[in-house]
Design an enzyme around this catalytic site. Structure first.
Site, short mmCIF file in Angstrom:
data_model
loop_
_atom_site.label_atom_id
_atom_site.label_comp_id
_atom_site.label_asym_id
_atom_site.label_seq_id
_atom_site.Cartn_x
_atom_site.Cartn_y
_atom_site.Cartn_z
N GLU A 1 0.03 4.16 -0.30
CA GLU A 1 -0.63 5.26 0.56
C GLU A 1 -0.59 5.36 2.02
O GLU A 1 -0.75 5.99 2.77
CB GLU A 1 -2.05 5.28 0.10
CG GLU A 1 -3.01 4.23 0.90
CD GLU A 1 -3.08 3.05 0.04
OE1 GLU A 1 -4.09 2.04 0.29
OE2 GLU A 1 -2.00 2.79 -0.87
N HIS B 1 0.69 -1.39 0.01
CA HIS B 1 -0.03 0.15 0.07
C HIS B 1 0.94 1.43 -0.04
O HIS B 1 1.24 1.62 0.92
CB HIS B 1 -1.00 0.11 1.28
CG HIS B 1 -2.12 -0.99 1.23
ND1 HIS B 1 -3.42 -0.61 0.59
CD2 HIS B 1 -1.79 -2.25 1.50
CE1 HIS B 1 -3.90 -1.70 0.67
NE2 HIS B 1 -3.31 -2.81 1.15
N ASP C 1 -5.76 6.62 23.24
CA ASP C 1 -6.87 6.14 24.06
C ASP C 1 -7.86 7.44 24.00
O ASP C 1 -7.25 8.68 24.63
CB ASP C 1 -6.86 5.72 25.38
CG ASP C 1 -5.90 4.41 25.77
OD1 ASP C 1 -6.21 3.81 24.57
OD2 ASP C 1 -5.63 4.23 26.73
#
EC number: 4.3.2.10
Length: 592
Positions: free
Chosen positions: A248, A246, A289
């Site tokens: 990208e 990939h 988080d």
């Protein structure tokens, strides 16, 4: 500006009409007729461009035609193209393919549903005609695999038949973990063109299936990659290119590949930066988080054994920064992946969780490494009685920029049911999402707590001898899985859960440890070794990192494929680059 016309994906897919399981098993008779009439046996001889009716496009030199068939994260390639100064024209009809100046096909998901869509809409015939005429084409990941004769994924399923060969699954019996996830090295051949600036650096792969070099397809191959065996990582013939990795999601190296495709005559202004990539690298992942604080603002926080509130009179949510800003900084610092965990997801309706969707959309504009998101991905019925499948929830995240989704509590319940009945219902979120998007798109997050016992036979779960005895001198322990952010223990161990979710379709395990969370004393080596030795999919070690040495320790003593940290990065106690420099000194391969 990007074209305002609706993309092809809006015609063939919607939230309520994603590929069904039936589309995975067979193509329609009309599709097979199309294949036989137009594709042949995969050894077609390219015709002269004059013999086919392909009209030159009148679009601007800065426009790229994008074939988005409606599955997975295509937002990332859109953002990469915009980043490079190009506008996008979406394919709406087969004619848009034939008239494209340059065409990118970012295939995401499973082979069968993609071919089903291409055949039923006439896109398959248009793609083959376009490629036969040696028009500028770049296929990405599944966009490469579909060029071959067929695939064994949920098959056999016939492909476009442009390149001889069959796409098969990696052989896990060779001692490798499947899916192949992470940053690996390329062996680049001559005249690869778009790979000229890679410079022996790592690129990002995430796939379970691959095509093997052969005498019949050797003239197509521009690079290979080693992962248990040599497989085809890119092809080139004339103006036709395709890559298994990939670009990208491969950082600046990947952007250079896209730039070379978009500007094929661009002269090399300087020698590319040379790396030392030789094999699959261990990954260093930054975790954020994310939750709303008491003022309603979306913030990055960090728990101490999952408690995210400050030990103060105000007892406010610990605020360590803004999600989009921190993700951008970690990308610049060299993080191999960014993981968002929406820790309020179990209390809120995911499709209505617009702030988290916006975080993904804004982050993916400038962060070109993989993004994972978790929290609240499950089936849901709203107050009006409308049912939303977990597949629709995941699709929303994928469309917003996520490359992988992480399932927590819902996977625990599915595993419990599977162990009890021994039956795969196909209805769990884990099974549904992996069936449509591929198991490489699904991470299962395990949140176990250590429970000490005096003897291995004390409980009906996998018990191990621990390195450090318990508070009363206990030499054994099992790891009890929890749900709802660690607040509720369940009657299943981490070992049993890991084995079950692998069987149900998980492609990766994010292995947390409540006991080690926020302590900075190192990963739970006993736990990570137990799970990484027991499954054939990649395992990400999480919870407890406090120094660079903790990363090398978990890689040296276990089979973990990646290690994740949060607090030490947020508080700037240990820079990501320091971790990687330490790993290099310890001769552990990393992406630099």
């Amino acid at each position: 500006m990007e074209a305002t016309a609706a993309p092809f994906s809006s015609i063939v897919s919607s939230r309520q009409n994603l590929p069904s399981s039936s589309s995975i098993r067979a193509s329609s008779p009309a599709s097979l007729f199309l294949f036989q009439k137009n594709i042949g046996n995969g050894n077609r001889k390219f015709k002269s461009p004059r013999s086919l009716s392909v009209r030159a496009s009148s679009s601007s030199d800065s426009a790229v035609t994008l074939l988005d068939y409606g599955a997975g994260n295509v937002r990332s390639i859109r953002n990469a193209l915009r980043h490079l100064g190009f506008s996008i024209k979406d394919v709406q009809t087969p004619g848009d393919i034939l008239n494209a100046d340059r065409l990118i096909f970012p295939g995401v998901g499973a082979f069968a549903p993609a071919m089903d869509v291409l055949n039923k809409t006439g896109m398959a015939e248009a793609l083959c005609t376009y490629i036969e005429n040696d028009r500028p084409f770049l296929g990405i990941c599944l966009g490469l695999q579909l060029l071959f004769e067929s695939s064994e994924e949920n098959g056999p399923v016939k492909g476009l038949g442009v390149i001889p060969g069959i796409v098969g699954r990696f052989d896990s019996s060779a001692g490798i973990r499947v899916p192949h996830i992470g940053w690996n090295a390329l062996q680049v051949g001559k005249d690869s063109e778009i790979l000229d600036d890679v410079g022996n650096r790592h690129v990002y792969f995430v796939h379970s299936y691959r095509a093997i070099p052969s005498d019949e397809n050797k003239d197509w191959i521009s690079s290979t990659c080693n992962y248990g065996e040599s497989f085809i990582s890119s092809i080139r013939r004339g103006n036709v290119h395709a890559v298994q990795f990939h670009p990208e999601k491969s950082g600046e190296v990947g952007l250079s590949v896209l730039r070379r495709f978009l500007h094929p005559k661009l002269p090399a202004t300087q020698k590319p930066m040379e790396g030392k990539a030789s094999k699959l690298a261990k990954r260093v992942i930054a975790c954020l988080d994310v939750r709303t604080n008491d003022k309603g603002d979306l913030v990055v926080t960090k728990g101490d054994q999952y408690d995210v509130r400050e030990q103060s009179n105000e007892n406010e949510v610990r605020n360590l920064g803004k999600p989009v800003d921190l993700a951008g900084q970690y990308y610049k610092d060299g993080a191999d992946e960014i993981s968002f965990l929406n820790i309020t997801g179990f209390r809120d309706f995911p499709l209505g969780d617009l702030p988290m969707i916006q975080v993904l959309r804004h982050t993916s504009k400038n962060v070109f490494v993989p993004l994972t998101v978790g929290g609240g991905i499950r089936d849901f019925t709203d107050a009006s009685g409308r049912y939303y499948s977990s597949l629709e929830v995941a699709a929303e995240y994928f469309r917003s920029g996520a490359d992988k989704i992480s399932i927590g509590s819902d996977a625990v319940y599915a595993a419990e049911e599977f162990i009890k009945s021994g039956v795969k219902t196909g209805k769990s979120s884990l099974e549904q999402i992996s069936r449509v998007y591929g198991n490489q798109a699904v991470v299962v997050s395990i949140d176990p707590r250590r429970v000490y016992v005096n003897h291995p036979d004390d409980v009906p779960y996998k018990v191990i001898r621990v390195t450090n005895p318990g508070p009363n001198g206990e030499e054994y322990a099992w790891y009890q899985c929890t749900v709802s952010g660690g607040r509720e223990g369940r009657p299943i161990g981490a070992f049993e859960l890991a084995k079950a979710v692998e069987e149900l379709g998980a492609g990766e395990i994010l292995l947390n440890c409540i006991d080690c969370d926020g302590q900075g004393k190192g990963f739970d080596i006993d736990l990570v070794k137990l799970i990484s030795d027991s499954v054939g999919i990649p395992v990400i070690a999480s919870s407890g990192a406090g120094t660079p040495r903790h990363f090398s320790e978990v890689f040296e003593k276990t089979n973990a494929s990646a290690a994740l940290a949060a607090g030490i990065f947020h508080r700037k106690e240990v820079p990501i680059q320091s971790v990687k420099e330490h790993l290099q000194e310890e001769r552990i391969e990393v992406r630099i």
